[in-house]
Design a protein around this motif. Structure first.
Motif, PDB file in Angstrom:
ATOM      1  N   ILE A   6       0.832  -1.207   0.000  1.00  0.00           N
ATOM      2  CA  ILE A   6       0.000   0.000   0.000  1.00  0.00           C
ATOM      3  C   ILE A   6       0.869   1.261   0.000  1.00  0.00           C
ATOM      4  O   ILE A   6       0.465   2.290  -0.485  1.00  0.00           O
ATOM      5  N   VAL A   7       2.066   1.192   0.566  1.00  0.00           N
ATOM      6  CA  VAL A   7       2.882   2.401   0.650  1.00  0.00           C
ATOM      7  C   VAL A   7       4.129   2.393  -0.216  1.00  0.00           C
ATOM      8  O   VAL A   7       4.516   3.437  -0.741  1.00  0.00           O
ATOM      9  N   HIS A   8       4.751   1.229  -0.369  1.00  0.00           N
ATOM     10  CA  HIS A   8       6.044   1.221  -1.052  1.00  0.00           C
ATOM     11  C   HIS A   8       5.974   1.690  -2.515  1.00  0.00           C
ATOM     12  O   HIS A   8       6.664   2.649  -2.867  1.00  0.00           O
ATOM     13  N   PRO A   9       5.127   1.081  -3.356  1.00  0.00           N
ATOM     14  CA  PRO A   9       5.128   1.555  -4.752  1.00  0.00           C
ATOM     15  C   PRO A   9       4.689   3.015  -4.900  1.00  0.00           C
ATOM     16  O   PRO A   9       5.362   3.769  -5.600  1.00  0.00           O
ATOM     17  N   PRO A  10       3.619   3.447  -4.206  1.00  0.00           N
ATOM     18  CA  PRO A  10       3.273   4.862  -4.373  1.00  0.00           C
ATOM     19  C   PRO A  10       4.411   5.801  -3.954  1.00  0.00           C
ATOM     20  O   PRO A  10       4.679   6.790  -4.631  1.00  0.00           O
ATOM     21  N   LEU A  11       5.097   5.461  -2.855  1.00  0.00           N
ATOM     22  CA  LEU A  11       6.192   6.323  -2.423  1.00  0.00           C
ATOM     23  C   LEU A  11       7.321   6.329  -3.443  1.00  0.00           C
ATOM     24  O   LEU A  11       7.881   7.377  -3.761  1.00  0.00           O
ATOM     25  N   LEU A  12       7.641   5.144  -3.939  1.00  0.00           N
ATOM     26  CA  LEU A  12       8.715   5.052  -4.913  1.00  0.00           C
ATOM     27  C   LEU A  12       8.361   5.846  -6.173  1.00  0.00           C
ATOM     28  O   LEU A  12       9.181   6.589  -6.706  1.00  0.00           O
TER      29      LEU A  12
END
Lengths: 696, 201, 173
Positions: free
Chosen positions: A193-199
């Protein structure tokens, strides 16, 4: 309905981006404000259009519209809602669309905040962002369309098309649901939920400073305006990328089951490369702002950062390198390659053009070898050397060797741990020394004196570490160097606060807050230094002193490792979870000093519907400040499970990495927090006359 | 006319002021060429690299030549088999689908071995021990060897196992399949290759 | 170089074929020493199997890798040192199975090239720097003067520290 809606919205966003890019460029050439306004509005419109498009895909995912090929590929009826949402970026087509959505949001943000302050640059900024957006939307529309649906033609063949075809009927819903794939098991993790959007935010976010740099080159306004306008944008992108990288590591640690968090895989490195250049940029711009030097270099670093972003996207999405993380091969390889090359060639070409015209001359010269600016330059050199070493290892050597020497080679951890440590160490030394040096010139004597207290503090920290984990003298020295970079940051903050406390009579709390408020950027930076030192110690400790063992235990038997004892208690086979996966769970008890301190359940998950890799070895860990006791279930005796094989790791200090990165976020927020008068658009206050630039 | 005009002119004058005292640097051309050269080299390397990665198994043209070291110690070169139809089968002992076609391949070999047809089994990333055991398990008698250093697999750009190539008498690739085969399919493919040779003497 | 590889390859082949034959004969009475999982993992950690890109053998879950691990175990049990096992794998499967190539030429290319590039960067920076210095002597003395004025003498009192801090901050605005 959803497919058409999403496709049309995407198509309109594509047209709007093209229109905005063309009109902004034409408008600024013709000096026609009405054209510019029209371009701006078109650029703004891409964001709501992309929201509609992404919203349509999201609703299709959540409401299980399996006729849409993308939905069919990444979800199945067992998928929990949480992963239905994250499936939006779970495969190539969706994640590309999501990428474009983020880019349109950044475009919206920068137009809303910087339009008035940066009237000169904005038309060009819009041109560059919108051209990039149009390119990525083009990929989504023509090559990786997430809205395509399955249709059965009258001759019984299956075709994919967004719009209903004459004579074609949709496949039976039940059949579609039954055959759907479900999300790649690797991606079924909370980190999704957070890693790809942040990247992606980190990657895409660099387009703002890049577009401003290009705008400066194109417009000829080569003052520091572009840097000041984008400082917070750069920090936002930088912190997202940093956090994205660390969370990716955490994800690997939790899911991939190899006891580590950074594997030096080309895809991981591809995300790290822009970070290196971006970090170098964040440092060297300070020299330009304060001393008016390194103008060409800063420009180059920003162009290089964005070029590395596009290269990373190209490398991971084209199949240029094989990796567990990369997307399936697809037709977007060459378009991305040509886009990368054009971006790089055009931007570097423009930089060279301005430079040859002599428009990027520095205001000052270097006058002392030992000064803050020369230490910053050194820092930049080391970052660039790291970039070269990692780029060569990930993409250079393997491709050159395969193409020209006919031999496939792998450059793994082995290579990176031979080449990069001296460079990382050099960075930490510079982190320790540079904040103590002065602009202009500084003397060794003064530097030495300023280092005394931080060095003592660092020595104390090393002693503490040595107590927790006996280590060789050389390692202790390296710990000391890393710790020093943190203690210098702490000590400098303390001295600033002490000065206020003593001379202004403020109490300590006020002194610290007032000091930080006086220069958030500097003290935010110090906090980041401290956090990087913490991460560095964690990375070094967990790398050097990791212990592991693998043993087969019968029920009731124990193994011992590094002061811990682990007992195999029993086995729960064939547990079926809500999402349809089958879990085989081993139950173990961790004992230390005769006390049972934890019951862990390492397990193996099997996903019956998944394509390709369908088993996951999920570790269990007991975390303390000192180390992690990390257990993997490797194998077990069939049916009876009377014995099972475990792989056990002790990862010392690994938690410092996660804690350090939280501090990093906090430090960046401190550094980004807007000054009262200077909001994100720094120049609003400075150039009020340009607010009313538009004539009706 | 508009405010924008003024700012544009500001830019121009500013630029002029900065540009004025700058003589052309000596060595500037060198730097431009150097940077251009680096960019071109990068583009060539990654362009070729991408093209190389995206190449798929050859389905026509001359079959890449290789010499197979068989597990029984012979060396068989593909070139020496000109004039015969060659069935090249890539497999591995760890590969599940390969097991379903192993006996079928052997049966086809028994049927065609006296009709100018040669079978070559090439084990991908396998070990001698496991490969031998596999051959014994399925009673395979045609020549088999390991693909040392994965060189042959690289030449044929295989993406997995099993994959099978049929080479005609002139040494051209006649057919390529990447699914496990049964005896009927293999026979049909061999027949096609055999008749093709007869039609164009 | 090439012939050397070939010769070793042939040698290993002969040994292998021989070993395979003897093994199948004497599988029952096992003279080999037992090898622990840890020993196998220690060697596997240094190997990469082509089936799992960029993942070391000890953590790759495929059947192919499991078989390779068995092979490592057998080779170790036959008395090979870990180095010999790795060498054996390199000869059979090529340089791609190790984290840095063993072949001297490839190894040199892999390890030295980044330093060559880095050296080029350093030389470039040095050239620029010295050119600036020589230019700087007649074009930019003003800036130099200004910055020396600004730098106070080396003292340590908090008062001075604060003054320096303030001047730093002021320069930023």
């Amino acid at each position: 309905m959803l497919a058409e809606l999403g496709f049309i919205a995407t198509f309109l966003a594509f047209l709007a981006a093209l229109y905005a890019a063309g009109m902004a460029f034409y408008g600024v050439r013709r000096r026609d404000d009405r054209l510019l306004l029209s371009a701006r509005n078109a650029a703004l419109a891409t964001f709501p259009l992309m929201s509609v498009s992404l919203g349509a895909l999201l609703i299709a995912l959540v409401t299980q519209q399996y006729q849409i090929a993308y939905v069919w590929n990444v979800t199945d009826p067992n998928t929990p809602t949480f992963f239905r949402i994250t499936a939006l970026w779970g495969a190539q087509a969706g994640s590309l669309l999501f990428w474009s959505g983020i880019m349109s949001a950044f475009a919206f943000g920068t137009i809303a905040l910087n339009w008035h302050g940066q009237r000169r640059l904005m038309p060009y900024v819009i041109t560059y962002i919108m051209l990039t957006l149009a390119f990525f939307l083009g990929l989504s529309l023509f090559l990786e369309n997430p809205f395509e649906r399955y249709w059965i033609m009258p001759d019984n063949s299956v075709v994919k098309s967004v719009f209903a075809l004459s004579g074609a009927v949709p496949p039976a819903a039940a059949r579609l649901a039954e055959t759907s794939h479900g999300l790649n098991p690797l991606l079924r993790h909370f980190g999704m939920i957070v890693h790809p959007p942040l990247l992606y935010m980190g990657f895409v976010g660099f387009i703002i400073p890049f577009a401003f740099a290009m705008a400066a080159l194109a417009s000829g306004d080569l003052s520091t305006g572009w840097i000041k306008a984008t400082r917070r944008w750069t920090l936002l992108a930088w912190v997202s990328l940093s956090l994205g990288l660390v969370l990716g590591g955490r994800w690997a640690y939790d899911v991939l089951g190899w006891g580590g968090w950074w594997g030096w895989d080309p895809v991981e490195n591809a995300a790290f490369l822009p970070w290196l250049l971006g970090t170098a940029f964040l440092h060297s711009v300070m020299i330009q702002e304060k001393r008016g030097m390194l103008k060409v270099w800063n420009m180059f670093l920003m162009l290089g950062t964005f070029s590395a972003v596009i290269f990373g996207t190209f490398a991971t999405r084209s199949g240029l390198v094989d990796s567990v993380h990369s997307f399936a091969r697809s037709g977007i390889g060459f378009p991305l390659f040509f886009f990368w090359f054009s971006v790089t060639a055009v931007s570097v070409g423009m930089l060279l053009w301005r430079w040859r015209r002599g428009e990027l001359r520095d205001d000052r010269r270097f006058n002392g070898l030992l000064s803050r600016e020369s230490l910053f330059v050194l820092n930049n050199i080391v970052f660039v050397m790291l970039f070269i070493a990692i780029f060569w290892g990930s993409f250079g050597a393997p491709i050159v060797s395969e193409l020209f020497l006919g031999t496939n080679i792998t450059l793994g951890k082995d290579y990176f741990l031979q080449v990069t440590p001296p460079l990382f160490l050099a960075l930490f030394i510079l982190m320790g020394v540079a904040p103590l040096s002065a602009w202009g010139v500084t003397s060794l004597l003064r530097l030495g004196k300023a280092l005394i207290v931080p060095a003592l503090l660092a020595a104390a920290m090393v002693a503490l570490l040595a107590l927790m984990q006996p280590a060789e003298p050389l390692v202790l020295l390296i710990y000391g160097v890393i710790a020093l970079s943190g203690t210098v940051a702490l000590w400098e903050t303390y001295r600033g606060a002490a000065a206020r406390h003593k001379t202004l009579g403020e109490n300590w709390a006020t002194a610290v807050t007032a000091l930080v408020a006086r220069n958030r950027r500097r003290y935010g930076g110090y906090l980041i230094h401290l956090s990087i030192a913490i991460v560095g110690i964690g990375a070094l400790g967990s790398e050097l002193y990791q212990q592991e063992t693998q043993r087969t235990l019968a029920v009731g038997q124990s193994l011992a490792l590094g002061g811990y004892t682990m007992r195999y208690d029993g086995f729960l086979g064939g547990q079926i979870a809500d999402d349809g996966r089958v879990m085989d769970i081993a139950q173990v008890t961790v004992i230390r000093d005769g006390r049972e301190i934890a019951h862990l359940r390492p397990r193996r998950d099997f996903y019956p519907n998944a394509e390709g890799m369908n088993t996951m070895t999920i570790p269990a860990a007991h975390s303390t400040a000192e180390n992690d006791f990390y257990v993997l279930l490797v194998d077990w005796e069939a049916i009876s499970a009377s014995s099972a094989t475990f792989k056990v790791f002790i990862n010392p200090l690994i938690n410092l990495i996660w804690w350090g990165s939280l501090l990093l976020v906090f430090g960046t927020l401190v550094g980004m927090y807007p000054d009262e008068k200077h909001a994100l658009a720094t120049a609003v206050a400075a150039q009020p006359s340009r607010l009313a630039g538009v004539k009706a | 006319m508009t405010h924008l005009h003024a700012t544009e002119q500001d830019v121009l004058t500013e630029a002029a002021v900065v540009a004025e005292p700058t003589p052309a640097k000596h060595g500037a051309n060198f730097i431009v060429f150097l940077v251009g050269g680096i960019l071109v080299v990068l583009a060539v390397i990654f362009g070729l690299g991408l093209r190389h990665q995206q190449q798929t198994q050859p389905t026509e043209g001359f079959a890449p030549l290789f010499t197979l070291q068989t597990l029984s110690g012979e060396a068989i070169s593909l070139e020496s088999l000109r004039g015969q139809v060659v069935v090249i089968n890539f497999w591995a002992s760890w590969c599940g689908p390969c097991r379903s076609e192993a006996a079928e391949l052997e049966a086809a070999w028994q049927r065609y071995k006296d009709q100018g047809v040669v079978f070559l089994g090439i084990a991908y990333t396998d070990t001698e021990r496991n490969a031998q055991a596999y051959l014994q398990e399925f009673g395979i008698t045609y020549p088999n060897g390991l693909d040392y250093q994965t060189k042959i697999s690289a030449q044929y750009r295989i993406t997995g196992v099993p994959e099978t190539f049929i080479i005609d008498r002139e040494g051209h690739i006649n057919e390529f399949v990447m699914v496990p085969l049964n005896q009927g399919q293999i026979s049909a493919m061999i027949e096609r290759a055999l008749t093709k040779g007869q039609n164009q003497p | 170089m090439k012939t050397l590889v070939k010769v070793t390859l042939v040698l290993v082949l002969i040994v292998m074929a021989f070993a395979a034959v003897t093994l199948s004969v004497s599988a029952q009475d096992d003279p080999r020493r037992p090898v622990s999982d840890d020993e196998v993992n220690a060697v596997s950690k240094k190997l990469y199997c082509p089936v799992c890109e960029n993942i070391t053998l000890d953590t790759c879950g495929t059947l192919a890798c499991a078989q390779w691990r068995d092979e490592v175990r057998i080779l170790l049990s036959e008395g090979n040192t870990p180095e010999q096992v790795i060498e054996n794998f390199v000869v059979r499967f090529g340089d791609r199975v190790v984290g840095t190539p063993v072949d001297p030429l490839l190894r040199a290319i892999a390890l030295i090239t980044p330093w060559v590039f880095s050296a080029a960067v350093l030389v470039g920076v040095a050239v620029v720097f010295f050119r600036w210095r020589s230019e700087g002597t007649h074009t930019a003395p003003m800036a130099a003067k200004r910055s020396t004025e600004k730098t106070p003498n080396a003292t340590h009192s908090l008062e001075d520290y604060r003054a320096r801090l303030e001047s730093d901050l002021a320069a930023r605005r």
